[in-house]
Design a protein around this motif. Structure first.
Motif, PDB file in Angstrom:
ATOM      1  N   LEU A 131       0.827  -1.205   0.000  1.00 55.08           N
ATOM      2  CA  LEU A 131       0.000   0.000   0.000  1.00 55.08           C
ATOM      3  C   LEU A 131       0.867   1.263   0.000  1.00 55.08           C
ATOM      4  N   MET A 132       1.974   1.220   0.737  1.00 56.75           N
ATOM      5  CA  MET A 132       2.887   2.366   0.748  1.00 56.75           C
ATOM      6  C   MET A 132       3.505   2.579  -0.635  1.00 56.75           C
ATOM      7  N   ARG A 133       3.909   1.490  -1.274  1.00 55.38           N
ATOM      8  CA  ARG A 133       4.508   1.602  -2.610  1.00 55.38           C
ATOM      9  C   ARG A 133       3.481   2.067  -3.640  1.00 55.38           C
ATOM     10  N   HIS A 134       2.228   1.724  -3.435  1.00 58.32           N
ATOM     11  CA  HIS A 134       1.176   2.202  -4.337  1.00 58.32           C
ATOM     12  C   HIS A 134       1.112   3.732  -4.303  1.00 58.32           C
ATOM     13  N   MET A 135       1.305   4.317  -3.123  1.00 64.01           N
ATOM     14  CA  MET A 135       1.226   5.771  -2.993  1.00 64.01           C
ATOM     15  C   MET A 135       2.555   6.468  -3.257  1.00 64.01           C
ATOM     16  N   LEU A 136       3.661   5.853  -2.824  1.00 55.67           N
ATOM     17  CA  LEU A 136       4.956   6.536  -2.865  1.00 55.67           C
ATOM     18  C   LEU A 136       5.851   6.103  -4.011  1.00 55.67           C
ATOM     19  N   GLY A 137       5.524   4.962  -4.639  1.00 55.03           N
ATOM     20  CA  GLY A 137       6.338   4.479  -5.748  1.00 55.03           C
ATOM     21  C   GLY A 137       7.034   3.178  -5.419  1.00 55.03           C
ATOM     22  N   GLU A 138       7.071   2.283  -6.377  1.00 54.51           N
ATOM     23  CA  GLU A 138       7.641   0.952  -6.173  1.00 54.51           C
ATOM     24  C   GLU A 138       9.106   1.012  -5.762  1.00 54.51           C
ATOM     25  N   GLN A 139       9.876   1.892  -6.411  1.00 56.92           N
ATOM     26  CA  GLN A 139      11.308   1.955  -6.160  1.00 56.92           C
ATOM     27  C   GLN A 139      11.708   3.102  -5.227  1.00 56.92           C
ATOM     28  N   THR A 140      10.762   3.938  -4.849  1.00 57.88           N
ATOM     29  CA  THR A 140      11.114   5.158  -4.107  1.00 57.88           C
ATOM     30  C   THR A 140      10.589   5.180  -2.678  1.00 57.88           C
ATOM     31  N   ASN A 145       4.104   3.318  11.803  1.00 54.86           N
ATOM     32  CA  ASN A 145       5.230   3.166  10.884  1.00 54.86           C
ATOM     33  C   ASN A 145       5.023   4.163   9.750  1.00 54.86           C
ATOM     34  N   TYR A 146       5.899   5.129   9.703  1.00 53.14           N
ATOM     35  CA  TYR A 146       5.780   6.260   8.785  1.00 53.14           C
ATOM     36  C   TYR A 146       6.778   6.063   7.645  1.00 53.14           C
ATOM     37  N   TYR A 147       6.312   6.235   6.406  1.00 57.35           N
ATOM     38  CA  TYR A 147       7.132   6.013   5.218  1.00 57.35           C
ATOM     39  C   TYR A 147       7.251   7.324   4.442  1.00 57.35           C
ATOM     40  N   ARG A 148       8.227   7.389   3.548  1.00 63.15           N
ATOM     41  CA  ARG A 148       8.486   8.612   2.794  1.00 63.15           C
ATOM     42  C   ARG A 148       8.933   8.268   1.385  1.00 63.15           C
ATOM     43  N   HIS A 149       8.825   9.236   0.507  1.00 69.60           N
ATOM     44  CA  HIS A 149       9.444   9.147  -0.811  1.00 69.60           C
ATOM     45  C   HIS A 149      10.941   9.344  -0.624  1.00 69.60           C
ATOM     46  N   SER A 150      11.745   8.699  -1.437  1.00 70.76           N
ATOM     47  CA  SER A 150      13.205   8.761  -1.275  1.00 70.76           C
ATOM     48  C   SER A 150      13.758  10.177  -1.415  1.00 70.76           C
ATOM     49  N   MET A 151      12.994  11.110  -2.010  1.00 73.88           N
ATOM     50  CA  MET A 151      13.455  12.487  -2.142  1.00 73.88           C
ATOM     51  C   MET A 151      13.250  13.301  -0.864  1.00 73.88           C
ATOM     52  N   VAL A 152      12.543  12.713   0.119  1.00 76.44           N
ATOM     53  CA  VAL A 152      12.201  13.436   1.343  1.00 76.44           C
ATOM     54  C   VAL A 152      13.093  12.967   2.490  1.00 76.44           C
ATOM     55  N   THR A 153      13.531  13.884   3.318  1.00 75.98           N
ATOM     56  CA  THR A 153      14.335  13.547   4.490  1.00 75.98           C
ATOM     57  C   THR A 153      13.498  12.782   5.510  1.00 75.98           C
ATOM     58  N   SER A 154      14.084  11.790   6.140  1.00 74.50           N
ATOM     59  CA  SER A 154      13.362  10.985   7.120  1.00 74.50           C
ATOM     60  C   SER A 154      13.254  11.701   8.461  1.00 74.50           C
ATOM     61  N   GLN A 155      12.207  11.355   9.235  1.00 68.78           N
ATOM     62  CA  GLN A 155      12.078  11.890  10.589  1.00 68.78           C
ATOM     63  C   GLN A 155      13.191  11.350  11.480  1.00 68.78           C
ATOM     64  N   GLU A 156      13.405  10.057  11.400  1.00 68.97           N
ATOM     65  CA  GLU A 156      14.436   9.395  12.188  1.00 68.97           C
ATOM     66  C   GLU A 156      15.663   9.190  11.300  1.00 68.97           C
ATOM     67  N   ASP A 157      16.843   9.425  11.843  1.00 67.63           N
ATOM     68  CA  ASP A 157      18.065   9.259  11.039  1.00 67.63           C
ATOM     69  C   ASP A 157      18.409   7.771  10.946  1.00 67.63           C
ATOM     70  N   ILE A 158      17.584   7.040  10.204  1.00 66.99           N
ATOM     71  CA  ILE A 158      17.765   5.593  10.084  1.00 66.99           C
ATOM     72  C   ILE A 158      19.074   5.269   9.372  1.00 66.99           C
ATOM     73  N   HIS A 159      19.330   5.960   8.273  1.00 69.63           N
ATOM     74  CA  HIS A 159      20.530   5.689   7.483  1.00 69.63           C
ATOM     75  C   HIS A 159      21.795   5.926   8.298  1.00 69.63           C
ATOM     76  N   GLY A 160      21.763   6.947   9.176  1.00 70.51           N
ATOM     77  CA  GLY A 160      22.969   7.323   9.887  1.00 70.51           C
ATOM     78  C   GLY A 160      23.163   6.658  11.234  1.00 70.51           C
ATOM     79  N   THR A 161      22.075   6.281  11.910  1.00 67.98           N
ATOM     80  CA  THR A 161      22.215   5.815  13.288  1.00 67.98           C
ATOM     81  C   THR A 161      21.603   4.452  13.581  1.00 67.98           C
ATOM     82  N   PHE A 162      20.771   3.920  12.685  1.00 63.85           N
ATOM     83  CA  PHE A 162      20.147   2.628  12.966  1.00 63.85           C
ATOM     84  C   PHE A 162      21.202   1.517  12.876  1.00 63.85           C
ATOM     85  N   PRO A 163      21.268   0.611  13.861  1.00 64.23           N
ATOM     86  CA  PRO A 163      22.250  -0.481  13.799  1.00 64.23           C
ATOM     87  C   PRO A 163      22.016  -1.375  12.581  1.00 64.23           C
ATOM     88  N   GLU A 164      22.925  -1.320  11.638  1.00 64.30           N
ATOM     89  CA  GLU A 164      22.728  -1.986  10.347  1.00 64.30           C
ATOM     90  C   GLU A 164      22.550  -3.490  10.492  1.00 64.30           C
TER      91      GLU A 164
END
Length: 212
Positions: A29-38, A153-172
């Motif tokens: 459902l999120m990909r339907h609204m935000l895009g399959e790859q984004t 669980n909040y999702y975003r388009h890849s062009m938008v900055t995330s609320q939580e710094d997942i890329h920078g601080t989430f334990p990979e």
């Protein structure tokens, strides 16, 4: 006095929350609204709400998660949300409020019309409420004892900055500990080119030459 609080960065706390973030129906459902790859994660939180006379107050806390976009992109979802109901959602229990059709208005909420047109979303526990980022929404006050629990669980388009710094601080390494590690990693954006984190190309160096 406050009548709710937010537990943030929920994806770090237990595998069950990471599994919920990659639920195949919700992601579809999120990909339907935000895009399959984004489609990417923005944040993983939990709302804990209890009895309170006013809740958000007379405004019901009505807001939109994304700013209005200029035409022709006005109806494009740049963010989208899933609210998982861990308890029954009823009007007297302080359920979700929204204004039907507001995602197509291409504007921020207008008061008092937003409150006057808000309707409740009543749903049994285990339900998921999915909505476009431009939807005007909030919540009614809880008028009965007990708590209203939900996972947002909040999702975003890849062009938008995330609320939580997942890329920078989430334990990979936690990406591997979930129902779909590859999908979690993709939605977390760990393999995205942006933001720049390391030097991706060799730095050119000047080579001294002899003057003839």
């Amino acid at each position: 006095r406050p009548s709710q609080f937010l537990i943030q960065q929920l994806g770090r706390l237990h595998r069950q929350f990471r599994d919920l973030a990659v639920n195949p129906v919700a992601v579809a459902l999120m990909r339907h609204m935000l895009g399959e790859q984004t489609t990417r994660f923005s944040s993983h939180n939990s709302f804990v709400k209890w009895h309170g006379e006013f809740g958000y107050g007379p405004s019901l806390g009505i807001h939109a998660d994304q700013n209005a976009l200029p035409l022709p992109w006005g109806n494009q979802a740049m963010t989208a949300n899933t609210n998982w109901c861990l308890t029954d959602y009823t009007l007297e229990g302080g359920c979700f409020a929204y204004v039907p059709g507001s995602n197509r208005r291409v504007s921020r909420p207008v008061f008092p019309a937003a409150v006057e047109k808000a309707v409740p979303v009543e749903a049994p526990r285990g339900s998921v409420i999915v909505f476009h980022g431009a939807t005007w929404h909030g919540a009614f006050p809880r008028k009965i004892p007990g708590m209203r629990l939900s996972v947002a669980n909040y999702y975003r388009h890849s062009m938008v900055t995330s609320q939580e710094d997942i890329h920078g601080t989430f334990p990979e390494e936690l990406c591997s500990d979930c129902a779909d590690p590859a999908l979690f990693r993709e939605l977390a954006g760990f393999d995205d080119v942006f933001p720049y984190a390391t030097q991706s190309q060799p730095v050119p160096r000047a080579t001294p030459t002899r003057r003839r």
